[in-house]
Design an enzyme around this catalytic site. Structure first.
Site, PDB file in Angstrom:
ATOM      1  N   ASP A  56       0.819  -1.207   0.000  1.00 39.02           N
ATOM      2  CA  ASP A  56       0.000   0.000   0.000  1.00 39.02           C
ATOM      3  C   ASP A  56       0.858   1.265   0.000  1.00 39.02           C
ATOM      4  O   ASP A  56       0.508   2.264  -0.626  1.00 39.02           O
ATOM      5  CB  ASP A  56      -0.925  -0.001   1.218  1.00 39.02           C
TER       6      ASP A  56
ATOM      7  N   ARG B 233      -9.028  17.894  23.300  1.00 40.14           N
ATOM      8  CA  ARG B 233      -7.718  17.552  23.869  1.00 40.14           C
ATOM      9  C   ARG B 233      -7.406  16.127  23.424  1.00 40.14           C
ATOM     10  O   ARG B 233      -8.157  15.195  23.746  1.00 40.14           O
ATOM     11  CB  ARG B 233      -7.752  17.660  25.389  1.00 40.14           C
TER      12      ARG B 233
ATOM     13  N   ASP C  83      -4.087  13.481  21.252  1.00 39.59           N
ATOM     14  CA  ASP C  83      -2.731  13.374  20.710  1.00 39.59           C
ATOM     15  C   ASP C  83      -2.660  13.891  19.284  1.00 39.59           C
ATOM     16  O   ASP C  83      -1.568  14.046  18.729  1.00 39.59           O
ATOM     17  CB  ASP C  83      -2.252  11.918  20.737  1.00 39.59           C
TER      18      ASP C  83
ATOM     19  N   THR D 249      -9.158   3.089   5.504  1.00 41.20           N
ATOM     20  CA  THR D 249      -8.797   1.733   5.931  1.00 41.20           C
ATOM     21  C   THR D 249      -7.390   1.675   6.506  1.00 41.20           C
ATOM     22  O   THR D 249      -6.887   0.587   6.796  1.00 41.20           O
ATOM     23  CB  THR D 249      -8.877   0.757   4.739  1.00 41.20           C
TER      24      THR D 249
ATOM     25  N   TYR E 140      -4.598   4.257   9.017  1.00 46.22           N
ATOM     26  CA  TYR E 140      -4.423   4.706  10.397  1.00 46.22           C
ATOM     27  C   TYR E 140      -5.769   5.036  11.036  1.00 46.22           C
ATOM     28  O   TYR E 140      -6.019   4.721  12.206  1.00 46.22           O
ATOM     29  CB  TYR E 140      -3.510   5.929  10.380  1.00 46.22           C
ATOM     30  N   ALA E 141      -6.656   5.672  10.256  1.00 41.75           N
ATOM     31  CA  ALA E 141      -7.954   6.075  10.798  1.00 41.75           C
ATOM     32  C   ALA E 141      -8.753   4.884  11.295  1.00 41.75           C
ATOM     33  O   ALA E 141      -9.404   4.944  12.344  1.00 41.75           O
ATOM     34  CB  ALA E 141      -8.752   6.837   9.741  1.00 41.75           C
ATOM     35  N   LEU E 142      -8.727   3.784  10.550  1.00 39.62           N
ATOM     36  CA  LEU E 142      -9.490   2.604  10.940  1.00 39.62           C
ATOM     37  C   LEU E 142      -8.988   2.036  12.259  1.00 39.62           C
ATOM     38  O   LEU E 142      -9.781   1.634  13.124  1.00 39.62           O
ATOM     39  CB  LEU E 142      -9.416   1.542   9.845  1.00 39.62           C
ATOM     40  N   SER E 143      -7.684   2.023  12.448  1.00 40.54           N
ATOM     41  CA  SER E 143      -7.117   1.478  13.684  1.00 40.54           C
ATOM     42  C   SER E 143      -7.410   2.365  14.888  1.00 40.54           C
ATOM     43  O   SER E 143      -7.273   1.929  16.028  1.00 40.54           O
ATOM     44  CB  SER E 143      -5.597   1.301  13.535  1.00 40.54           C
TER      45      SER E 143
END
Length: 324
Positions: free
Chosen positions: A112, A214, A216, A227, A229-232
């Protein structure tokens, strides 16, 4: 939904133009619209068959496609496939090029990450070359071909039996004092804390205050990047061809831990509070630091990335294969 099937540089004279209902062959593109994927597939393959028959009727050869191979040289499978693919394409009467601007199609050999780098290379050169991915990595969600299906996929592409999908890209900008941070990505733009501690920032959508958060950081992802970083981090699946993007908080200090899905008209502002520092990261590349008091603006780009698909319902199939 709107799809386009690529037909090379074959031209018909005005009296030779052929129409099939909603389908119009005009120079090198066949464009059509349909309400369902089944209708799209049926109409598309009928158009391909009629096109090939028309070429034969008017004595016109089906033009060869020119391929550019983008290879992850760190993967042994990609390197071994590269030579085999080149030999196969030449044997099928197709063309190869080392100049991206001459290519009709880019073949991405890797995972990917390789696919995303290829997409951004095309964008950075001001091109709109469609991409087909062949997975030589681990997950390979974005890459439809595999070492087992590569030859079948290439045959379908050569025969023009593929569909071209427009994938949304995301754009971000921050003018931090005299420094301008600006970039677009196929996957995501990330506002991430630079050091230890926590970020505090206000979120505005189309100029309207939404909330103070607030966390990270914040992941601003396209449907393609949904599918990743957002999914995790609790994000949602989005249909890859939709004109949407989502905001997914990164380790938020709140009970409201949900993604926000926004349409193509939305403009998001992330206003960093004084005393905070964050990095602006586009598809894994850090563009620089945003200091407290400055704002990161996010919206969908006007440009898209074109992705080739040869598999019916490939989005659902890949979710089933990779995530269940």
């Amino acid at each position: 939904m709107r799809y386009r099937g690529f037909y090379g540089n074959c031209e018909f004279s005005e009296e030779d133009q052929v129409y099939w209902g909603k389908i119009k062959l005009e120079k090198d593109l066949c464009t059509y619209e349909s309400d369902t994927y089944d209708q799209i597939e049926t109409e598309f393959h009928r158009a391909v068959d009629d096109y090939l028959l028309t070429c034969e009727e008017f004595g016109k050869a089906i033009p060869a496609l020119t391929f550019y191979l983008f290879v992850n040289s760190s993967k042994s499978l990609a390197l071994s496939l590269e030579e085999k693919i080149k030999e196969y394409l030449v044997g099928k009467g197709q063309k190869l090029t080392s100049e991206l601007e001459e290519a009709d199609i880019l073949l991405s050999l890797g995972g990917d990450g390789t696919f995303i780098r290829a997409a951004n290379l095309i964008h950075d050169q001001g091109l709109n070359t469609p991409i087909f991915g062949i997975n030589c990595g681990t997950l390979g969600y974005l890459t439809e071909g595999t070492k087992h299906t590569v030859w079948e996929c290439l045959d379908q592409i050569i025969a023009r039996k593929f569909m071209e999908e427009d994938r949304a890209r995301i754009w971000g900008e921050c003018i931090d004092g005299g420094e301008e941070l600006r970039g677009t990505g196929l996957n995501e733009i990330l506002l991430a804390k630079k050091d230890t501690g926590i970020l505090t920032f206000d979120i505005l959508v189309n100029g309207q205050y939404l909330m103070e958060l607030r966390a990270d950081g914040m992941i601003c992802s396209t449907p393609t990047g949904a599918t990743g970083y957002a999914l995790s981090c609790g994000g949602s699946f989005l249909t890859p061809t939709s004109n949407l993007f989502q905001l997914t908080p990164l380790a938020p200090h709140t009970l409201l831990n949900r993604s926000f899905v926004l349409d193509e008209s939305a403009c998001v502002e992330l206003m960093l509070n004084p005393g905070c520092e964050a990095n602006m990261v586009v598809d894994g590349n850090c563009l620089g630091t945003i200091h407290g008091g400055y704002t990161l603006k996010i919206k969908l780009s006007k440009n898209t990335t074109k992705v080739i698909s040869v598999e019916r319902d490939s989005f659902i199939h890949r979710i089933s294969q990779n995530f269940t």
